[in-house]
Design a protein around this motif. Structure first.
Motif, mmCIF file in Angstrom:
data_model
loop_
_atom_site.group_PDB
_atom_site.id
_atom_site.type_symbol
_atom_site.label_atom_id
_atom_site.label_comp_id
_atom_site.label_asym_id
_atom_site.label_seq_id
_atom_site.Cartn_x
_atom_site.Cartn_y
_atom_site.Cartn_z
ATOM 1 N N PHE A 1 0.838 -1.189 0.000
ATOM 2 C CA PHE A 1 0.000 0.000 0.000
ATOM 3 C C PHE A 1 0.878 1.246 0.000
ATOM 4 N N LEU A 2 0.472 2.250 -0.748
ATOM 5 C CA LEU A 2 1.111 3.561 -0.689
ATOM 6 C C LEU A 2 0.259 4.411 0.254
ATOM 7 N N VAL A 3 0.855 4.820 1.384
ATOM 8 C CA VAL A 3 0.083 5.489 2.435
ATOM 9 C C VAL A 3 0.694 6.840 2.800
ATOM 10 N N LYS A 4 -0.113 7.638 3.482
ATOM 11 C CA LYS A 4 0.363 8.909 4.020
ATOM 12 C C LYS A 4 -0.247 9.107 5.395
ATOM 13 N N GLY A 5 0.358 9.991 6.186
ATOM 14 C CA GLY A 5 -0.170 10.239 7.518
ATOM 15 C C GLY A 5 0.598 11.321 8.235
ATOM 16 N N GLU A 6 0.126 11.607 9.416
ATOM 17 C CA GLU A 6 0.744 12.626 10.256
ATOM 18 C C GLU A 6 0.528 12.246 11.707
ATOM 19 N N GLY A 7 1.550 12.445 12.523
ATOM 20 C CA GLY A 7 1.423 12.101 13.925
ATOM 21 C C GLY A 7 2.571 12.616 14.762
ATOM 22 N N GLU A 8 2.483 12.295 16.037
ATOM 23 C CA GLU A 8 3.499 12.746 16.992
ATOM 24 C C GLU A 8 4.525 11.650 17.232
ATOM 25 N N VAL A 9 5.783 12.043 17.237
ATOM 26 C CA VAL A 9 6.868 11.103 17.504
ATOM 27 C C VAL A 9 6.869 10.756 18.995
ATOM 28 N N ILE A 10 6.717 9.490 19.296
ATOM 29 C CA ILE A 10 6.729 9.063 20.698
ATOM 30 C C ILE A 10 8.018 8.332 21.066
ATOM 31 N N SER A 11 8.797 7.987 20.046
ATOM 32 C CA SER A 11 10.056 7.308 20.328
ATOM 33 C C SER A 11 10.982 7.396 19.121
ATOM 34 N N GLY B 1 8.383 14.040 20.473
ATOM 35 C CA GLY B 1 7.491 15.184 20.595
ATOM 36 C C GLY B 1 7.266 15.934 19.299
ATOM 37 N N ASP B 2 8.104 15.698 18.299
ATOM 38 C CA ASP B 2 7.917 16.351 17.006
ATOM 39 C C ASP B 2 6.637 15.851 16.337
ATOM 40 N N VAL B 3 6.046 16.720 15.540
ATOM 41 C CA VAL B 3 4.928 16.328 14.686
ATOM 42 C C VAL B 3 5.488 16.133 13.279
ATOM 43 N N VAL B 4 5.288 14.938 12.736
ATOM 44 C CA VAL B 4 5.865 14.621 11.431
ATOM 45 C C VAL B 4 4.780 14.150 10.467
ATOM 46 N N SER B 5 5.034 14.381 9.192
ATOM 47 C CA SER B 5 4.169 13.844 8.148
ATOM 48 C C SER B 5 5.010 12.923 7.276
ATOM 49 N N PHE B 6 4.353 11.999 6.635
ATOM 50 C CA PHE B 6 5.092 11.025 5.837
ATOM 51 C C PHE B 6 4.255 10.521 4.668
ATOM 52 N N HIS B 7 4.947 10.086 3.632
ATOM 53 C CA HIS B 7 4.408 9.252 2.561
ATOM 54 C C HIS B 7 5.326 8.034 2.498
ATOM 55 N N GLY B 8 4.764 6.888 2.271
ATOM 56 C CA GLY B 8 5.597 5.706 2.195
ATOM 57 C C GLY B 8 4.805 4.461 1.843
ATOM 58 N N ALA B 9 5.482 3.338 1.887
ATOM 59 C CA ALA B 9 4.874 2.063 1.519
ATOM 60 C C ALA B 9 4.838 1.123 2.709
ATOM 61 N N ILE B 10 3.752 0.366 2.797
ATOM 62 C CA ILE B 10 3.648 -0.664 3.832
ATOM 63 C C ILE B 10 3.343 -2.002 3.171
ATOM 64 N N GLU B 11 3.763 -3.056 3.834
ATOM 65 C CA GLU B 11 3.517 -4.424 3.368
ATOM 66 C C GLU B 11 2.581 -5.117 4.356
ATOM 67 N N LEU B 12 1.501 -5.701 3.845
ATOM 68 C CA LEU B 12 0.556 -6.411 4.700
ATOM 69 C C LEU B 12 0.247 -7.776 4.099
ATOM 70 N N ASN B 13 0.009 -8.732 5.000
ATOM 71 C CA ASN B 13 -0.366 -10.076 4.591
ATOM 72 C C ASN B 13 -1.882 -10.196 4.654
ATOM 73 N N ARG B 14 -2.484 -10.437 3.537
ATOM 74 C CA ARG B 14 -3.945 -10.452 3.457
ATOM 75 C C ARG B 14 -4.564 -11.539 4.328
ATOM 76 N N GLU B 15 -3.933 -12.683 4.380
ATOM 77 C CA GLU B 15 -4.498 -13.800 5.154
ATOM 78 C C GLU B 15 -4.184 -13.672 6.640
ATOM 79 N N TYR B 16 -2.974 -13.263 6.959
ATOM 80 C CA TYR B 16 -2.564 -13.130 8.355
ATOM 81 C C TYR B 16 -2.312 -11.648 8.647
ATOM 82 N N LEU B 17 -3.370 -10.896 8.717
ATOM 83 C CA LEU B 17 -3.274 -9.447 8.861
ATOM 84 C C LEU B 17 -2.891 -9.068 10.286
ATOM 85 N N ASP B 18 -1.782 -8.350 10.422
ATOM 86 C CA ASP B 18 -1.302 -7.884 11.724
ATOM 87 C C ASP B 18 -1.164 -6.368 11.660
#
Length: 215
Positions: free
Chosen positions: A91-101, A176-193
């Motif tokens: 999947f090609l995804v995007k998002g925004e969030g707070e850095v916790i680690s 504590g930084d707020v970051v935005s990103f675009h990137g790719a994720i890999e998911l297993n359709r049968e064993y979705l985690d």
């Protein structure tokens, strides 16, 4: 006697035809066909001409997550890509969030999504595999003469990420930084985690740093 002569002539003709039909090439010559392909150049052109424009079509993880939880098949059919028909999809995804680690190998970001607060891992050390190459669905194996060239392009794309995308982000990002990103994720359709989803980044921005620079 005549039959023997005809038989000998027949064998001679077969031998000549076989000799001219079959030939041998040195192993170095066979490899030379692949070595002529410039994977780094191809990856750079793909990055600029196809991948970056494709980021506009990235699905927000805030949209994707609840869909994966409630209508998994629809989410995979609508937003994922892959070369084959197996369970591994990209999947090609995007998002925004707070850095916790900020860890040695990854940066963990917490998002707000439909009342949830999912955590995503931005890979900042180990970047490998075919997720970025295949996630946009804009690169196809039939564009290449052999699978080695196709895989070398994937390796060069990952090298761009390691050399150009991650270092400037990694050198400045902090908890504590707020970051935005675009990137790719890999998911297993049968064993979705969905508990440990890792993003291979294509674009990374520290939003509060941009705000400070404007001020």
């Amino acid at each position: 006697m005549k039959k023997s002569v005809k038989y000998i002539v027949f064998l001679a003709v077969v031998a000549v035809v076989a000799y001219n039909s079959v030939y041998f090439k040195a192993l170095d010559e066979v490899k030379a066909g692949t070595s002529s392909f410039n994977a780094a150049k191809y990856a750079g052109e793909f990055w600029t001409a196809r991948l970056i424009p494709a980021l506009k079509k990235s699905v927000s993880y805030n949209v994707l997550l609840p869909l994966l939880q409630t209508e998994k098949d629809k989410a995979f059919e609508q937003y994922s890509h892959a070369l084959g028909i197996g369970n591994i999809r990209y999947f090609l995804v995007k998002g925004e969030g707070e850095v916790i680690s900020v860890d040695e190998n990854e940066v963990i970001v917490r998002l707000d999504s439909a009342g949830q607060r999912p955590e995503l891992r931005l890979a900042t050390e180990y970047v490998f595999g075919n997720a970025v190459r295949d996630a946009s669905g804009s690169l196809h194996i039939n564009e290449f003469e052999n699978s080695m060239d196709f895989n070398n392009v994937s390796a060069e794309i990952n090298k761009i990420i390691r050399d150009k995308v991650i270092p400037p982000f990694r050198s400045k990002v902090k908890k504590g930084d707020v970051v935005s990103f675009h990137g790719a994720i890999e998911l297993n359709r049968e064993y979705l985690d969905l508990k440990r989803v890792e993003v291979i980044p294509v674009e990374l921005r520290i939003k509060n740093e941009e705000l400070r620079m404007k001020i």
